[in-house]
Design a protein around this motif. Structure first.
Motif, short mmCIF file in Angstrom:
data_model
loop_
_atom_site.label_atom_id
_atom_site.label_comp_id
_atom_site.label_asym_id
_atom_site.label_seq_id
_atom_site.Cartn_x
_atom_site.Cartn_y
_atom_site.Cartn_z
N ALA A 130 3.08 -1.69 -5.57
CA ALA A 130 3.12 -2.88 -6.43
C ALA A 130 3.06 -4.18 -5.62
CB ALA A 130 4.37 -2.86 -7.29
N THR A 131 3.59 -4.12 -4.39
CA THR A 131 3.71 -5.37 -3.62
C THR A 131 2.38 -5.78 -3.01
OG1 THR A 131 5.98 -4.70 -3.10
CG2 THR A 131 5.05 -6.47 -1.77
N SER A 137 7.91 -10.04 -3.57
CA SER A 137 8.56 -8.98 -4.32
C SER A 137 8.04 -8.92 -5.76
CB SER A 137 10.07 -9.22 -4.34
OG SER A 137 10.66 -8.31 -5.23
N ARG A 140 9.66 -10.36 -9.05
CA ARG A 140 9.61 -11.77 -9.48
C ARG A 140 8.45 -12.03 -10.44
NH1 ARG A 140 13.27 -14.68 -6.54
NH2 ARG A 140 13.84 -13.85 -4.50
N PHE A 163 3.48 -2.72 1.96
CA PHE A 163 4.77 -2.00 1.82
C PHE A 163 4.67 -0.70 1.02
CE2 PHE A 163 6.18 -6.47 2.33
CZ PHE A 163 7.23 -6.35 3.22
N THR A 165 5.53 2.66 0.80
CA THR A 165 6.40 3.62 1.50
C THR A 165 5.87 5.05 1.37
OG1 THR A 165 8.34 2.23 1.36
CG2 THR A 165 8.75 4.57 1.48
N HIS A 368 15.82 -6.71 1.40
CA HIS A 368 14.45 -6.94 0.94
C HIS A 368 13.92 -5.82 0.05
CE1 HIS A 368 14.87 -10.28 3.52
NE2 HIS A 368 15.17 -9.48 4.52
C1 LIG Z 1 11.63 -0.64 3.65
C2 LIG Z 1 10.86 -1.19 2.49
C3 LIG Z 1 10.16 -0.33 1.66
C4 LIG Z 1 9.42 -0.84 0.58
N1 LIG Z 1 8.69 0.03 -0.20
C5 LIG Z 1 7.92 -0.45 -1.20
C6 LIG Z 1 7.08 0.43 -1.97
O1 LIG Z 1 7.08 1.64 -1.77
N2 LIG Z 1 6.29 -0.11 -2.93
C7 LIG Z 1 6.26 -1.46 -3.18
O2 LIG Z 1 5.53 -1.89 -4.06
N3 LIG Z 1 7.03 -2.31 -2.46
C8 LIG Z 1 7.85 -1.85 -1.48
N4 LIG Z 1 8.61 -2.71 -0.73
C9 LIG Z 1 8.46 -4.14 -0.95
C10 LIG Z 1 9.68 -4.83 -1.52
O3 LIG Z 1 9.90 -4.39 -2.84
C11 LIG Z 1 9.46 -6.35 -1.46
O4 LIG Z 1 8.38 -6.67 -2.27
C12 LIG Z 1 9.18 -6.84 -0.07
O5 LIG Z 1 10.14 -6.35 0.81
C13 LIG Z 1 9.18 -8.34 -0.01
O6 LIG Z 1 10.50 -8.77 -0.06
P1 LIG Z 1 10.89 -10.22 0.41
O7 LIG Z 1 12.37 -10.32 0.27
O8 LIG Z 1 10.30 -10.56 1.71
O9 LIG Z 1 10.23 -11.02 -0.77
P2 LIG Z 1 9.31 -12.29 -0.89
O10 LIG Z 1 9.11 -12.35 -2.36
O11 LIG Z 1 8.11 -12.26 -0.02
O12 LIG Z 1 10.31 -13.44 -0.47
C14 LIG Z 1 10.37 -14.13 0.77
C15 LIG Z 1 11.31 -15.33 0.61
O13 LIG Z 1 10.84 -16.21 -0.41
C16 LIG Z 1 11.80 -16.35 -1.47
N5 LIG Z 1 11.06 -16.31 -2.73
C17 LIG Z 1 9.87 -15.71 -2.98
N6 LIG Z 1 9.46 -15.92 -4.25
C18 LIG Z 1 10.42 -16.66 -4.82
C19 LIG Z 1 10.59 -17.20 -6.13
N7 LIG Z 1 9.69 -17.00 -7.09
N8 LIG Z 1 11.72 -17.91 -6.38
C20 LIG Z 1 12.64 -18.10 -5.44
N9 LIG Z 1 12.53 -17.63 -4.17
C21 LIG Z 1 11.44 -16.93 -3.87
C22 LIG Z 1 12.72 -15.12 -1.30
O14 LIG Z 1 14.01 -15.36 -1.83
C23 LIG Z 1 12.73 -14.96 0.20
O15 LIG Z 1 13.65 -15.90 0.74
C24 LIG Z 1 9.38 -2.23 0.33
C25 LIG Z 1 10.12 -3.09 1.17
C26 LIG Z 1 10.85 -2.60 2.22
C27 LIG Z 1 11.62 -3.55 3.09
#
Ligand SMILES: Cc1cc2nc3c(=O)[nH]c(=O)nc-3n(C[C@H](O)[C@H](O)[C@H](O)COP(=O)(O)OP(=O)(O)OC[C@H]3O[C@@H](n4cnc5c(N)ncnc54)[C@H](O)[C@@H]3O)c2cc1C
Length: 394
Positions: A130-131, A137, A140, A163, A165, A368
């Motif tokens: 999804a990411t 994330s 959001r 991402f 996994t 995260h």
């Molecule tokens: C080990 C691991 C496994 C994962 N596996 C998967 C998977 O299998 N499939 C999948 O789809 N995803 C997966 N993910 C992705 C995960 O769900 C997140 O999308 C990804 O880690 C990004 O997180 P982030 O905190 O950097 O978010 P980001 O959204 O990139 O945020 C970065 C910064 O910006 C801020 N921010 C961003 N948007 C906003 C907003 N609208 N309002 C306020 N603040 C904001 C956040 O608070 C943070 O400070 C995985 C992540 C990890 C770490």
């Protein structure tokens, strides 16, 4: 006498299954270290999970799975993470997706049934991709840049997911995409062998290295119309869902493993300034006591919420914010417990050969994974605000 490991098992069957998973988890700990060093997921761990039919644990009973509930599943996930957190997180996505589909029945029945059949018979694995870089994330609600172009006989997918996994071993990806020319946000079930599906090995992070969460590239992937399994009413996924409880379980599992390392070390380390191991010094016992306090509170919270959800609460909307709150609380606790374990072990735990330094890196990743802390706090605040408004109006 029970131990911290099996304290939350409630029935003889749970104890038996937990002990089987515990033995497996202890074996996986060795591979976890190698997977971290090589930045490669442990194929042996995946095979071992398939050998005990773990991928089918949340599959509905009528379709050959164990159909276990949330509480029981969390128990096993936490134990697995003590051995290999990356593998626990990865298999958690798979089992959680199946659990969620089982509870919501949001897909066409025939498609879900066929997927379950493959999980039961072949140990097939599924994960959601999804990411994307542009969305951050997905919780959001960002608009997927991956597009699904309507064709006469189905769809064509184009895009790149980050991402993903367990990318090297997933058999089915659930890919989110925007249907071209619309604002519709849909999910497609994509078999890994479909032409145009490619894994780009981009995962090179400081922790959770064994998850191999690489990029998934969709380069003109042609799909039949039935591959569209779900159209979302809104892009927002909400702050919490019961199926995401494997995430707090994973990070508490890391904390439990770190606690064990600290205890092992403290019981055996006796510098020549002491006539007993450091286990008996007041400063070390202060750290240990605090770790016990924090772990106990977070685990009771996690298991209480899982149990309440299993009991099908009359007012699920009230409990929902707690599903997220548990994750925030568990990850904060895990960060704190691992830090204290590192203090007990001292600089020894910083050696690259020591498991604690991996746990120290891995535990950070909980911040995260969904749901995100600020959204959790916001949803708790909204619940309180609603209560204040209701009280004010009455
Ligand atoms: C080990 C691991 C496994 C994962 N596996 C998967 C998977 O299998 N499939 C999948 O789809 N995803 C997966 N993910 C992705 C995960 O769900 C997140 O999308 C990804 O880690 C990004 O997180 P982030 O905190 O950097 O978010 P980001 O959204 O990139 O945020 C970065 C910064 O910006 C801020 N921010 C961003 N948007 C906003 C907003 N609208 N309002 C306020 N603040 C904001 C956040 O608070 C943070 O400070 C995985 C992540 C990890 C770490």
């Amino acid at each position: 006498m029970g131990t911290i490991r099996d304290y939350f098992a409630k029935t003889p069957l749970q104890r038996e299954r937990l002990s089987q998973i515990g033995r497996l988890s202890d074996r996986l700990a060795v591979d976890a270290h190698v997977a971290d060093e090589r930045n490669q997921l442990s194929l042996a761990a995946i095979e071992a999970l398939k050998a005990i039919h773990y991928p089918a644990f949340t599959v509905p009973r009528e379709w050959g799975g164990l159909g276990i509930g949330l509480y029981e599943w969390v128990l096993y996930q936490e134990r697995l993470a003590q051995g290999d957190a990356s593998i626990a997180l990865g298999i958690g996505w798979h089992l959680g997706i199946i659990y969620d589909l089982r509870e919501k029945r949001s897909w066409p029945d025939a498609v879900f049934r066929q997927l379950c059949k493959e999980v039961v018979e072949k140990g097939a694995l599924v994960n959601r991709a999804a990411t994307e870089r542009a969305t951050g994330s997905p919780s959001r609600g960002g608009k997927p840049q991956t597009v699904a172009i309507r064709k006469q006989d189905g769809y064509e997918l184009r895009g790149r997911k980050t991402f993903t996994t367990l990318a090297p071993v997933v058999d089915y990806f659930i890919v989110t995409a925007t249907i071209e020319g619309t604002e519709e946000h849909a999910e497609f079930l994509v078999q890994r062998e479909t032409p145009g599906v490619r894994i780009d090995p981009t995962w090179n992070m400081v922790g959770m290295r064994g998850t191999s969460s690489h990029d998934l590239v969709l380069d003109g992937v042609r799909l039949p119309a039935e591959a569209l399994v779900y159209v979302k009413a809104s892009r927002h996924q909400g702050t919490a869902s019961p199926y995401l409880l494997f995430i707090p379980a994973c990070y508490l599992g890391i904390a439990l493993a770190a606690r064990e390392e600290a205890l092992k070390f403290a019981a055996s380390y006796q510098p020549n300034t002491l006539n007993h191991p450091i286990l008996y010094t007041p400063n070390v016992q202060q750290w240990l006591g605090q770790m016990e306090l924090e772990l106990s509170a977070a685990r009771h919270y996690l298991y209480a919420v899982a149990e309440r959800w299993d009991a099908r609460p009359d007012d699920p909307a009230y409990l929902e914010p707690e599903l997220g709150a548990v994750k925030t609380y568990a990850v904060q606790t895990a960060l704190s417990v691992v830090d204290k374990a590192m203090r007990v072990v001292g600089a020894h735990g910083l050696a690259l050969s020591h498991p604690l330094q991996r746990m120290y890196r891995d535990v950070r990743f909980g911040l995260h994974n969904p749901p995100m802390d600020d959204m959790v706090i916001h949803s708790l605040a909204q619940r309180a605000v609603k209560e204040a408004e209701t009280a004010g109006g009455s």
